[in-house]
Design a protein around this motif. Structure first.
Motif, mmCIF file in Angstrom:
data_model
loop_
_atom_site.group_PDB
_atom_site.id
_atom_site.type_symbol
_atom_site.label_atom_id
_atom_site.label_comp_id
_atom_site.label_asym_id
_atom_site.label_seq_id
_atom_site.Cartn_x
_atom_site.Cartn_y
_atom_site.Cartn_z
ATOM 1 N N HIS A 1 -70.872 -28.739 -79.199
ATOM 2 C CA HIS A 1 -71.204 -30.232 -78.318
ATOM 3 C C HIS A 1 -70.209 -31.192 -78.306
ATOM 4 C CE1 HIS A 1 -75.688 -29.156 -77.840
ATOM 5 N NE2 HIS A 1 -75.023 -28.031 -77.491
ATOM 6 N N ASP A 2 -69.771 -31.358 -79.552
ATOM 7 C CA ASP A 2 -68.756 -32.784 -79.526
ATOM 8 C C ASP A 2 -67.380 -32.264 -78.976
ATOM 9 O OD1 ASP A 2 -70.512 -34.139 -80.754
ATOM 10 O OD2 ASP A 2 -69.806 -34.014 -82.707
ATOM 11 N N MET A 3 -67.104 -31.051 -79.220
ATOM 12 C CA MET A 3 -65.980 -30.510 -78.498
ATOM 13 C C MET A 3 -65.917 -30.311 -77.092
ATOM 14 S SD MET A 3 -63.686 -26.794 -78.729
ATOM 15 C CE MET A 3 -65.160 -25.975 -77.629
ATOM 16 N N VAL A 4 -66.909 -30.010 -76.665
ATOM 17 C CA VAL A 4 -67.279 -29.864 -75.320
ATOM 18 C C VAL A 4 -67.218 -31.265 -74.477
ATOM 19 C CG1 VAL A 4 -68.638 -29.098 -73.329
ATOM 20 C CG2 VAL A 4 -68.229 -27.473 -75.443
ATOM 21 N N ARG A 5 -67.779 -32.134 -75.012
ATOM 22 C CA ARG A 5 -67.916 -33.452 -74.582
ATOM 23 C C ARG A 5 -66.565 -34.077 -74.416
ATOM 24 N NH1 ARG A 5 -72.289 -34.173 -78.440
ATOM 25 N NH2 ARG A 5 -74.189 -34.205 -77.365
ATOM 26 N N GLY A 6 -65.726 -33.829 -75.394
ATOM 27 C CA GLY A 6 -64.230 -34.349 -75.502
ATOM 28 C C GLY A 6 -63.630 -33.919 -74.359
ATOM 29 N N PHE B 1 -61.843 -35.597 -66.990
ATOM 30 C CA PHE B 1 -61.893 -36.747 -66.122
ATOM 31 C C PHE B 1 -61.064 -37.884 -66.166
ATOM 32 C CE2 PHE B 1 -65.992 -34.427 -65.534
ATOM 33 C CZ PHE B 1 -66.273 -34.575 -64.106
ATOM 34 N N THR B 2 -60.422 -38.099 -67.609
ATOM 35 C CA THR B 2 -59.527 -39.075 -67.741
ATOM 36 C C THR B 2 -58.138 -38.619 -67.187
ATOM 37 O OG1 THR B 2 -60.684 -39.649 -69.620
ATOM 38 C CG2 THR B 2 -58.512 -40.209 -69.628
ATOM 39 N N THR B 3 -57.840 -37.317 -67.597
ATOM 40 C CA THR B 3 -56.394 -36.992 -66.959
ATOM 41 C C THR B 3 -56.285 -36.515 -65.567
ATOM 42 O OG1 THR B 3 -56.607 -34.635 -68.185
ATOM 43 C CG2 THR B 3 -55.903 -36.545 -69.468
ATOM 44 N N GLY B 4 -57.401 -35.821 -65.391
ATOM 45 C CA GLY B 4 -57.398 -35.116 -63.876
ATOM 46 C C GLY B 4 -56.766 -33.642 -63.935
ATOM 47 N N LEU B 5 -56.482 -33.355 -65.131
ATOM 48 C CA LEU B 5 -56.351 -31.900 -65.688
ATOM 49 C C LEU B 5 -57.429 -30.888 -65.961
ATOM 50 C CD1 LEU B 5 -53.105 -32.537 -67.848
ATOM 51 C CD2 LEU B 5 -53.106 -32.135 -65.079
ATOM 52 N N PRO B 6 -57.578 -29.584 -65.428
ATOM 53 C CA PRO B 6 -58.394 -28.962 -65.600
ATOM 54 C C PRO B 6 -58.438 -28.267 -67.066
ATOM 55 C CG PRO B 6 -56.740 -27.642 -64.473
ATOM 56 C CD PRO B 6 -56.577 -29.207 -64.520
ATOM 57 N N THR B 7 -59.242 -27.749 -67.650
ATOM 58 C CA THR B 7 -59.421 -27.097 -68.916
ATOM 59 C C THR B 7 -60.186 -25.800 -69.066
ATOM 60 O OG1 THR B 7 -59.770 -27.877 -71.525
ATOM 61 C CG2 THR B 7 -61.480 -28.437 -69.932
ATOM 62 N N GLN B 8 -59.981 -25.223 -70.249
ATOM 63 C CA GLN B 8 -60.755 -23.797 -70.517
ATOM 64 C C GLN B 8 -60.941 -23.817 -71.875
ATOM 65 O OE1 GLN B 8 -58.309 -20.636 -68.597
ATOM 66 N NE2 GLN B 8 -57.271 -20.368 -70.588
ATOM 67 N N TYR B 9 -61.946 -23.171 -72.173
ATOM 68 C CA TYR B 9 -62.397 -23.106 -73.852
ATOM 69 C C TYR B 9 -62.928 -21.630 -74.035
ATOM 70 C CZ TYR B 9 -66.257 -25.864 -72.339
ATOM 71 O OH TYR B 9 -67.101 -26.456 -71.458
ATOM 72 N N GLU B 10 -63.116 -21.141 -75.254
ATOM 73 C CA GLU B 10 -64.034 -20.172 -75.524
ATOM 74 C C GLU B 10 -64.872 -20.579 -76.460
ATOM 75 O OE1 GLU B 10 -63.543 -15.596 -77.094
ATOM 76 O OE2 GLU B 10 -62.169 -16.209 -75.625
ATOM 77 N N ILE B 11 -66.290 -20.392 -76.481
ATOM 78 C CA ILE B 11 -67.151 -20.626 -77.580
ATOM 79 C C ILE B 11 -68.439 -19.791 -77.288
ATOM 80 C CG2 ILE B 11 -66.529 -23.255 -77.571
ATOM 81 C CD1 ILE B 11 -68.737 -23.684 -75.843
ATOM 82 N N ALA B 12 -69.060 -19.975 -78.562
ATOM 83 C CA ALA B 12 -70.502 -19.105 -78.581
ATOM 84 C C ALA B 12 -71.326 -19.690 -77.873
ATOM 85 C CB ALA B 12 -70.798 -18.712 -80.025
#
Length: 82
Positions: A57-62, A68-79
């Motif tokens: 949760h903390d990682m996803v929130r960050g 929204f701060t940088t305007g750059l998209p992101t991706q991640y892999e989690i369980a």
């Protein structure tokens, strides 16, 4: 332009990955597929964190805030949950 949009939508909808658009409050606004045993319409407008293991949760929130701060998209892999 419409052909390009239709082609991109087809790629997203047929991806084996979960692709989501979320708002700043982590509410799902678009999801290309639902979790097993859940209806896609039920998941839209629900909180993304409902489907993610608490230790992430903390990682996803960050990461979401950085989008929204940088305007750059992101991706991640989690369980997630089953």
């Amino acid at each position: 332009m419409r052909a390009s949009e239709a082609r991109l939508l087809s790629i997203v909808e047929n991806s084996p990955d979960f692709i989501a658009l979320v708002d700043r409050d982590l509410r799902l606004r678009y999801l290309n597929r639902s979790r097993p045993n859940l209806d896609l319409d039920e998941m839209i407008d629900s909180e993304l964190l409902n489907y993610i293991m608490p230790e992430h949760h903390d990682m996803v929130r960050g990461l979401n805030e950085s989008v929204f701060t940088t305007g750059l998209p992101t991706q991640y892999e989690i369980a997630g949950y089953g």
